[in-house]
Structures are given as structure tokens and as C-alpha cells.
Design a protein around this motif. Structure first.
Motif, PDB file in Angstrom:
ATOM      1  N   HIS A   1       0.817  -1.213   0.000  1.00 36.98           N
ATOM      2  CA  HIS A   1       0.000   0.000   0.000  1.00 36.98           C
ATOM      3  C   HIS A   1       0.853   1.267   0.000  1.00 36.98           C
ATOM      4  CE1 HIS A   1      -3.196   2.824   0.965  1.00 36.98           C
ATOM      5  NE2 HIS A   1      -2.479   3.261   1.981  1.00 36.98           N
ATOM      6  N   SER A   2       2.021   1.219   0.614  1.00 42.22           N
ATOM      7  CA  SER A   2       2.771   2.444   0.864  1.00 42.22           C
ATOM      8  C   SER A   2       4.022   2.610   0.016  1.00 42.22           C
ATOM      9  CB  SER A   2       3.168   2.506   2.342  1.00 42.22           C
ATOM     10  OG  SER A   2       3.956   1.370   2.681  1.00 42.22           O
ATOM     11  N   MET A   3       4.288   1.678  -0.907  1.00 50.37           N
ATOM     12  CA  MET A   3       5.510   1.753  -1.698  1.00 50.37           C
ATOM     13  C   MET A   3       5.233   1.333  -3.139  1.00 50.37           C
ATOM     14  SD  MET A   3       8.353   0.172   0.955  1.00 50.37           S
ATOM     15  CE  MET A   3       7.346  -1.252   1.388  1.00 50.37           C
ATOM     16  N   ALA A   4       6.081   1.809  -4.039  1.00 49.47           N
ATOM     17  CA  ALA A   4       5.982   1.397  -5.438  1.00 49.47           C
ATOM     18  C   ALA A   4       7.375   1.326  -6.039  1.00 49.47           C
ATOM     19  CB  ALA A   4       5.122   2.379  -6.238  1.00 49.47           C
ATOM     20  N   LYS A   5       7.570   0.392  -6.926  1.00 52.52           N
ATOM     21  CA  LYS A   5       8.810   0.287  -7.687  1.00 52.52           C
ATOM     22  C   LYS A   5       8.654   1.088  -8.983  1.00 52.52           C
ATOM     23  CE  LYS A   5      11.965  -2.423  -5.746  1.00 52.52           C
ATOM     24  NZ  LYS A   5      13.388  -2.042  -5.663  1.00 52.52           N
ATOM     25  N   ILE A   6       9.692   1.885  -9.317  1.00 51.87           N
ATOM     26  CA  ILE A   6       9.621   2.771 -10.478  1.00 51.87           C
ATOM     27  C   ILE A   6      10.480   2.225 -11.615  1.00 51.87           C
ATOM     28  CG2 ILE A   6       9.915   5.134 -11.301  1.00 51.87           C
ATOM     29  CD1 ILE A   6       7.856   4.731  -9.046  1.00 51.87           C
ATOM     30  N   SER A   7       9.898   2.135 -12.793  1.00 52.58           N
ATOM     31  CA  SER A   7      10.607   1.642 -13.966  1.00 52.58           C
ATOM     32  C   SER A   7      11.721   2.598 -14.369  1.00 52.58           C
ATOM     33  CB  SER A   7       9.633   1.481 -15.134  1.00 52.58           C
ATOM     34  OG  SER A   7      10.335   1.268 -16.353  1.00 52.58           O
ATOM     35  N   LEU A   8      12.810   2.046 -14.864  1.00 48.47           N
ATOM     36  CA  LEU A   8      13.924   2.873 -15.348  1.00 48.47           C
ATOM     37  C   LEU A   8      13.535   3.688 -16.563  1.00 48.47           C
ATOM     38  CD1 LEU A   8      15.379   1.028 -13.343  1.00 48.47           C
ATOM     39  CD2 LEU A   8      17.289   0.891 -14.944  1.00 48.47           C
TER      40      LEU A   8
ATOM     41  N   ASP B   1      21.846   1.659 -16.014  1.00 50.17           N
ATOM     42  CA  ASP B   1      20.680   0.843 -16.346  1.00 50.17           C
ATOM     43  C   ASP B   1      21.045  -0.621 -16.147  1.00 50.17           C
ATOM     44  OD1 ASP B   1      22.256   0.158 -18.614  1.00 50.17           O
ATOM     45  OD2 ASP B   1      21.327   1.731 -19.809  1.00 50.17           O
ATOM     46  N   LEU B   2      20.151  -1.510 -16.530  1.00 48.58           N
ATOM     47  CA  LEU B   2      20.364  -2.934 -16.296  1.00 48.58           C
ATOM     48  C   LEU B   2      21.568  -3.456 -17.073  1.00 48.58           C
ATOM     49  CD1 LEU B   2      19.102  -5.269 -14.701  1.00 48.58           C
ATOM     50  CD2 LEU B   2      17.748  -5.827 -16.739  1.00 48.58           C
ATOM     51  N   ASN B   3      21.730  -3.022 -18.323  1.00 48.07           N
ATOM     52  CA  ASN B   3      22.870  -3.472 -19.115  1.00 48.07           C
ATOM     53  C   ASN B   3      24.184  -2.987 -18.528  1.00 48.07           C
ATOM     54  OD1 ASN B   3      21.305  -4.870 -20.978  1.00 48.07           O
ATOM     55  ND2 ASN B   3      21.060  -3.087 -22.317  1.00 48.07           N
ATOM     56  N   ASP B   4      24.196  -1.747 -18.053  1.00 44.94           N
ATOM     57  CA  ASP B   4      25.407  -1.221 -17.434  1.00 44.94           C
ATOM     58  C   ASP B   4      25.721  -1.976 -16.148  1.00 44.94           C
ATOM     59  OD1 ASP B   4      27.611   0.567 -17.068  1.00 44.94           O
ATOM     60  OD2 ASP B   4      26.403   1.775 -15.696  1.00 44.94           O
TER      61      ASP B   4
ATOM     62  N   VAL C   1      29.449 -16.331 -13.329  1.00 46.01           N
ATOM     63  CA  VAL C   1      28.410 -16.078 -12.338  1.00 46.01           C
ATOM     64  C   VAL C   1      27.777 -14.695 -12.483  1.00 46.01           C
ATOM     65  CG1 VAL C   1      29.924 -15.105 -10.540  1.00 46.01           C
ATOM     66  CG2 VAL C   1      27.906 -16.444  -9.876  1.00 46.01           C
ATOM     67  N   ALA C   2      28.324 -13.849 -13.343  1.00 43.89           N
ATOM     68  CA  ALA C   2      27.856 -12.462 -13.451  1.00 43.89           C
ATOM     69  C   ALA C   2      26.392 -12.382 -13.877  1.00 43.89           C
ATOM     70  CB  ALA C   2      28.734 -11.684 -14.430  1.00 43.89           C
ATOM     71  N   GLY C   3      25.983 -13.253 -14.793  1.00 41.13           N
ATOM     72  CA  GLY C   3      24.602 -13.222 -15.257  1.00 41.13           C
ATOM     73  C   GLY C   3      23.619 -13.556 -14.154  1.00 41.13           C
ATOM     74  N   ALA C   4      23.925 -14.579 -13.362  1.00 36.55           N
ATOM     75  CA  ALA C   4      23.041 -14.967 -12.264  1.00 36.55           C
ATOM     76  C   ALA C   4      22.998 -13.891 -11.191  1.00 36.55           C
ATOM     77  CB  ALA C   4      23.514 -16.297 -11.670  1.00 36.55           C
TER      78      ALA C   4
ATOM     79  N   ILE D   1      19.534 -11.778  -9.914  1.00 35.92           N
ATOM     80  CA  ILE D   1      19.075 -11.560  -8.538  1.00 35.92           C
ATOM     81  C   ILE D   1      18.756 -10.092  -8.300  1.00 35.92           C
ATOM     82  CG2 ILE D   1      19.806 -11.620  -6.109  1.00 35.92           C
ATOM     83  CD1 ILE D   1      21.440 -14.118  -6.784  1.00 35.92           C
ATOM     84  N   LEU D   2      19.504  -9.202  -8.953  1.00 36.95           N
ATOM     85  CA  LEU D   2      19.375  -7.761  -8.726  1.00 36.95           C
ATOM     86  C   LEU D   2      18.446  -7.075  -9.724  1.00 36.95           C
ATOM     87  CD1 LEU D   2      23.127  -6.983  -7.938  1.00 36.95           C
ATOM     88  CD2 LEU D   2      21.225  -7.029  -6.316  1.00 36.95           C
ATOM     89  N   ARG D   3      17.762  -7.855 -10.560  1.00 36.40           N
ATOM     90  CA  ARG D   3      16.939  -7.246 -11.618  1.00 36.40           C
ATOM     91  C   ARG D   3      15.883  -6.291 -11.055  1.00 36.40           C
ATOM     92  NH1 ARG D   3      12.461 -10.548 -14.899  1.00 36.40           N
ATOM     93  NH2 ARG D   3      11.609 -10.403 -12.775  1.00 36.40           N
ATOM     94  N   ASP D   4      15.199  -6.688  -9.999  1.00 31.11           N
ATOM     95  CA  ASP D   4      14.173  -5.816  -9.428  1.00 31.11           C
ATOM     96  C   ASP D   4      14.779  -4.761  -8.499  1.00 31.11           C
ATOM     97  OD1 ASP D   4      12.231  -7.182 -10.789  1.00 31.11           O
ATOM     98  OD2 ASP D   4      11.698  -8.476  -9.109  1.00 31.11           O
ATOM     99  N   ALA D   5      15.909  -5.080  -7.887  1.00 35.64           N
ATOM    100  CA  ALA D   5      16.540  -4.135  -6.962  1.00 35.64           C
ATOM    101  C   ALA D   5      17.044  -2.884  -7.675  1.00 35.64           C
ATOM    102  CB  ALA D   5      17.707  -4.802  -6.226  1.00 35.64           C
ATOM    103  N   ILE D   6      17.234  -2.952  -8.987  1.00 36.38           N
ATOM    104  CA  ILE D   6      17.738  -1.784  -9.714  1.00 36.38           C
ATOM    105  C   ILE D   6      16.667  -0.698  -9.827  1.00 36.38           C
ATOM    106  CG2 ILE D   6      17.100  -2.480 -12.065  1.00 36.38           C
ATOM    107  CD1 ILE D   6      19.851  -1.476 -12.987  1.00 36.38           C
ATOM    108  N   GLU D   7      15.416  -1.037  -9.561  1.00 34.52           N
ATOM    109  CA  GLU D   7      14.338  -0.047  -9.620  1.00 34.52           C
ATOM    110  C   GLU D   7      14.203   0.671  -8.275  1.00 34.52           C
ATOM    111  OE1 GLU D   7      11.307  -2.098 -12.854  1.00 34.52           O
ATOM    112  OE2 GLU D   7      10.944  -2.403 -10.703  1.00 34.52           O
ATOM    113  N   PRO D   8      14.257   2.002  -8.262  1.00 31.98           N
ATOM    114  CA  PRO D   8      14.068   2.745  -7.002  1.00 31.98           C
ATOM    115  C   PRO D   8      12.674   2.519  -6.424  1.00 31.98           C
ATOM    116  CG  PRO D   8      14.963   4.165  -8.725  1.00 31.98           C
ATOM    117  CD  PRO D   8      14.530   2.901  -9.390  1.00 31.98           C
TER     118      PRO D   8
END
Length: 576
Positions: free
Chosen positions: A35-42, A221-224, A250-253, A257-264
Motif C-alpha cells: 500500500h505504501s511503496m511502489a517500484k519505479i521503472s527505469l 541501467d540494467l545493461n550497465d 556467475v555475473a549473469g546470475a 538476482i538484482l533485476r528488481d533491486a535496480i528499480e528505485p
């Protein structure tokens, strides 16, 4: 006055969708995280930049801080009150300080990000994602060492289809991480017991000090982020070659793991102003600033964006100017320096009465003012008022700050009065931004002349490692630098890899401008001891360890967790 926790729990939050709408985000650019938070797309960062960036810093703090986050949130609320589109960008709190000494990092009083318990207790789990990705790399390098040692090079390559890395067990550089203060894990031995080795020394750093946390804060961004993670150096081979996360496969894996964490994460202040919370590097042992991604998203949708650098101007602000602006290309339009009467007195080296202590301790404030002004920024001093402050002392401090070259100096009562208590500060900051040509100009990240911007980093990219280190040490007041045997060995390795030209991230105590917490005021003539260097090839800087700084804090005699619990209604109590 109510406690921070009471204020937060009694607040009437607006639905996060309303905050996103006011932000200017279409529904395709955000998704609810409760209810109180949202993830913002890059994708939200791709709009043209319209806003002016304000960096909030502070004097050398007392143990519990001087209200820098309170001022950051209060200033944002004050600008919002004046009718400006304003957004705060701050770091995600680590559980280390929450359960340790300092407490939460959501601001306080009536200048808070709410709900404060959600923010302070791992939010959407981004910090844990960083720890998980970090520890995956640690497990992967030890597993590879185990199998190559067990089978031998030829059999390993035949059975796995992979090229042997020939890992040197004495040169595994990647430690483990956890988001708690735990001194017992500073040094450990892994690979003990039958069929678990080879055994070698290792240790844990708090997650805020992870290179992945720095990458999260500095990537575009995600690629960077994927590219930077691939460049992370995990170990050295027996023939002296760097082994990266890309080499290990192991860099890809880790990136996955961090795919969603990159969004503020979008949250709100008590007044309903937006706040982006993203990344959480400490400023004493890391670079101490929230993410470039959050700044860019906020600047694309607001007139003013207020961010902060951890601890004093010798720490997070210095790293903001010399590391973050190099990566972002975004120059700040103005700086705010937070000070309290108690901090000035705490930094006194002489004096028996209050005014004498203020006179003596002002040397520390003067140093921080000149440090900020040295980067070419208009400076507004914010005196964070406490209930027992006297008008005489506040007036004295205000006159002295203006005499030292501050563009403005205002008393902030954001803690007690919220937006209204920061209104005068907001007016001064808006005027300071209007006077500065940095407002709509990119940062000059190479330290060369720029007709549009007065902002200038402390050193240029072309300077040698030694010249950069000496420049920083002299700014702190040191007369010289002393590299230990380990630091010289570390430097030789970094030079062999051709990466000694990277910016420097000084890891030192936040309790003094120097490396020694006992040296108060504005010390000078000391020698800066460098005990070691850590290369962060993916993040793009070299961490310089000075004095007795620890990258894994410990818990004190009366840690904060002693007062945290839930009540009979299931509500969290004791946070603050």
C-alpha cells in the motif's frame, strides 16, 4: 512531543498511486509494492531533465548525527509547501544502524519518510538481494576452487567443459556480506572439515560495503549493471591474472538476482511529497550516496531534487563530488551544510563556557564550509534547532556563517514543525540554485574549465594514484601519507592490472576530519596512515583504508535492538 514512531503510525498516508500520479508517472512506469511503496521503472528516467539537484551534507557529527536526513526531508517538504515540484532521493537504511547505535534513517519528528517502520525494516528487500548476489559469487569462487583442486586441471576441464581458472587460494579477494553489525565475522576461515576445502582466510563486510551496492548506486541501467558486475574481480590466479565474475560465469546470475533491486522505491513524506529510496552504501567505508538512477528519474519530473551524502562533507559529500558526479555527469546546483550547536561544541578543543566552546568548535564548521565552497557551489547553512538552543547562540552562529561566505544561513525547525519549519531554508536554497549556472549544466567530470558550470571536482582523471591520494590527504589537513606494507602490496597489484587511475574512495572515521576520531576541530600536521587498498573494478573506484576503520561494524553494550518489539496489537514499537 510524540515519538517518531507515534508520528509515523498516526499519519494518514495517501495511496501510493496518488503519489505516483503527482510524480508524473503513467501507470506503465510503476508497480505497487504494498500500500505504501511502489517500484519505479527505469523508463521514467528517459524524459528530459528539468530539475536542479541539491546536495545536503553536514559538519563532523556527534554519535547520533546532526539531522541531515531530517533536513533533507524537511527541505523537500518546504520546497513542496512553496509550490515547487520537489522530490527527495535518499539511501535505503541498513539494519546495522537500525539495530545498533544510530537508529533508523527515515528522518524524524515531522520530517519523515513514512511509514518509517517499513522503510527501516528492509522495505522491498533490495539490500538482501545485494547480499544474496554477493554471497552467490563467494560460494561460486570457493566451489570452483574445490572442484579444480579435487579433480586437477585436466580432469576438471574434461568433465565440466569449462576452462580451469587456476585460482590462488591465498588471493581470493571477494569476502562475504551480511546486513548486520557482527564483529565476530570480520575474519573467518572457510573450507574447514573433510572434503570442504581448500581452507583459506576470508571474512564478512556489512552489505553496505559490498561492491555490488556501489554498482547498484552508480550504474546507468540494467545493461550497465550487468557489464559492471562482469568486471568485478573475485580472485587472482596462480599465474597472477585477475579472475572476474565474468570469467567464473556467475555475473549473469548475480544480475538476475538484482533485476528488481535496480528499480528505485517510491515512498512519501509526512506532507505527501515524493521520495525515492534507493541503494544504501555507507559513507565511512563506501561512497555514501543514493543512486544515479533515482536522481535521473526525479530530475526528469521535478523542479528540485534534494539528495544527501552520508556523514560530514569530508565523507559522503567528497565522494559525491569526486565519484558520483564522474559517473552521472550531473552537477549539483547548490549545497546545504547541516550544523547544530551541539556539534560545534563537541568539536571544540578549548573553552569552558558555551560561547568559548562555540568559538573553538567553529574551526570545524569553517573547515566544512570552505571544503564545500572549494567545489564551486553556493552554500546554504542549515542550523538544525534543538529545544534547549538559546537565541544568543543561534544568532552568533548565524552571523559567523554568513561572514565565512555562506550564501544563506537559516534555522531549520523541520523536526518540530515539518514543512513550515523548513520554509525559510527552502526559500534560501531556491535562491541559491537560481544564482548558479550549474542548475541546468552537466558536471564537468574531468576537472577542466567549463564556461557553463563552476562546479569542479577536487582532482582530475589524469592525476596519478599518488597525486590523488596526496590531494585528498592535504584537504583533510594531513602533512603526508604513509602506506603500510600491505597497502604497497595492494597498490602493486592494482598497478599491474592497469587500474590505478580510478577515483579514490577514502574509508575512514566519520568522527573527525582526520583518520583519528580523537582529533577534533580542524586538525592539521598529522600523517594519514593507509593500511590497505581494495580494488572495485566494477564500481569503478579504489577504496583506501585508513587508520582503524572497519568494513564490518560491531554492536555496542546497549544496542538498539534491545528496545524494538511488537505490542499486543502486532504493531512495531521502539524504532527511532
Amino acid at each position: 512531543m510524540l515519538t517518531d514512531m507515534d508520528i509515523s503510525q498516526q499519519a494518514k498516508l495517501r495511496p501510493i498511486g496518488w503519489i505516483a500520479d503527482d510524480f508524473g508517472l503513467g501507470k506503465h512506469l510503476w508497480r505497487e509494492a504494498g500500500h505504501s511503496m511502489a517500484k519505479i521503472s527505469l523508463e521514467a528516467a528517459k524524459a528530459p531533465r528539468r530539475g536542479k539537484l541539491v546536495i545536503v551534507t553536514a559538519v563532523t557529527p556527534t554519535l547520533f548525527g546532526e539531522g541531515k536526513t531530517v533536513t533533507t526531508i524537511g527541505l523537500t517538504q518546504g520546497l513542496h509547501l512553496l509550490g515547487h515540484r520537489a522530490c527527495a532521493c535518499i539511501r535505503q537504511p541498513s539494519l546495522g544502524p537500525v539495530f545498533g547505535v544510530k537508529g533508523g534513517a527515515a528522518g524524524g519528528g515531522y520530517a519523515q519518510v513514512v511509514p518509517m517502520e517499513a522503510m527501516n525494516l528492509h522495505m522491498t528487500g533490495d539490500i538482501h538481494a545485494v547480499a544474496s548476489a554477493h554471497n552467490l559469487a563467494a560460494a561460486a569462487i570457493d566451489a570452483r576452487l574445490f572442484h579444480e583442486t579435487r579433480l586437477g586441471k585436466a580432469a576438471f576441464e574434461a568433465k565440466s567443459g569449462l576452462k580451469a581458472l587456476n585460482i590462488d587460494p591465498e588471493q581470493i579477494l571477494w569476502r562475504r556480506s551480511v546486513d548486520h553489525n557482527d564483529r565476530a565475522l570480520r575474519q573467518i576461515q572457510v573450507g574447514l572439515g573433510d572434503n570442504n576445502g581448500p581452507s583459506h582466510g576470508s571474512g564478512f563486510d556489512i552489505t553496505a560495503a559490498s561492491e555490488l551496492m556501489a554498482i547498484l548506486a552508480l550504474c546507468d541501467d540494467l545493461n550497465d549493471m550487468r557489464s559492471r558486475i562482469g568486471r568485478v574481480i573475485l580472485a587472482m590466479s596462480l599465474d597472477g591474472k585477475a579472475i572476474t565474475a565474468e570469467d567464473l560465469g556467475v555475473a549473469g546470475a548475480m544480475t538476475a538476482i538484482l533485476r528488481d533491486a535496480i528499480e528505485p522505491t517510491l515512498m512519501q513524506t509526512l506532507s505527501g511529497a515524493p521520495c525515492l529510496v534507493h541503494a544504501g552504501p555507507f559513507a565511512n567505508i563506501a561512497h555514501g550516496n543514493s543512486s544515479i538512477i533515482a536522481d535521473r528519474i526525479a530530475l526528469a519530473h521535478h523542479d528540485f531534487v534534494v539528495t544527501e551524502g552520508g556523514f560530514g562533507s569530508d565523507m559522503g559529500f567528497e565522494k559525491f563530488c569526486n565519484i558520483k558526479t564522474r559517473a552521472s555527469g550531473i552537477a549539483p546546483a547548490a549545497a546545504v551544510l547541516v550544523v547544530t550547536l551541539r556539534a560545534v561544541k563537541a568539536n571544540a578543543t578549548a573553552g569552558d563556557d558555551n560561547l568559548a566552546k562555540l568559538e573553538s568548535g567553529f574551526a570545524n564548521l569553517r573547515w566544512h564550509m570552505q571544503n564545500v565552497l572549494g567545489y564551486g557551489l553556493p552554500l546554504v547553512v542549515a542550523i538544525n534547532r534543538f529545544p534547549d538552543d538559546t537565541e544568543e547562540e543561534l544568532d552568533w552562529l548565524k552571523v559567523r556563517c554568513l561572514a565565512e561566505g555562506a550564501f544563506g544561513c537559516e534555522i531549520s525547525e523541520a523536526f518540530a514543525r515539518g514543512a513550515e519549519g523548513a520554509k525559510a531554508l527552502a526559500l534560501a536554497v531556491a535562491r541559491a540554485c537560481d544564482t548558479n549556472s550549474n542548475a541546468n549544466a552537466n558536471a564537468n567530470t574531468n576537472g577542466n574549465a567549463n564556461s557553463k558550470a563552476s562546479f569542479k571536482p577536487l582532482y582530475s582523471d589524469e592525476m596519478s594514484f599518488g597525486a590523488k591520494l596526496t590531494t585528498l590527504a592535504e584537504r583533510y589537513g594531513a602533512s603526508g601519507v604513509n602506506l603500510s606494507g600491505q597497502a604497497r602490496k595492494d597498490l602493486a597489484l592494482i598497478e599491474s592490472l592497469g587500474l590505478d587511475g580510478l577515483p579514490l574512495c577514502i574509508a575512514k572515521t566519520p568522527m573527525s576530519i582526520s583518520h583519528d576520531p580523537a582529533l577534533k576541530g580542524a586538525p592539521g600536521g598529522f600523517e594519514l596512515p593507509v593500511v590497505g587498498l581494495r580494488l572495485h573494478a566494477g564500481a569503478g573506484f579504489i577504496t583506501v583504508l585508513t587508520g582503524k576503520v572497519m568494513t564490518m561494524p560491531g554492536l555496542g553494550l546497549n544496542p538498539g535492538y534491545l528496545g524494538i518489539d511488537i505490542n499486543d496489537k502486532g504493531e512495531i514499537v521502539g524504532l527511532g
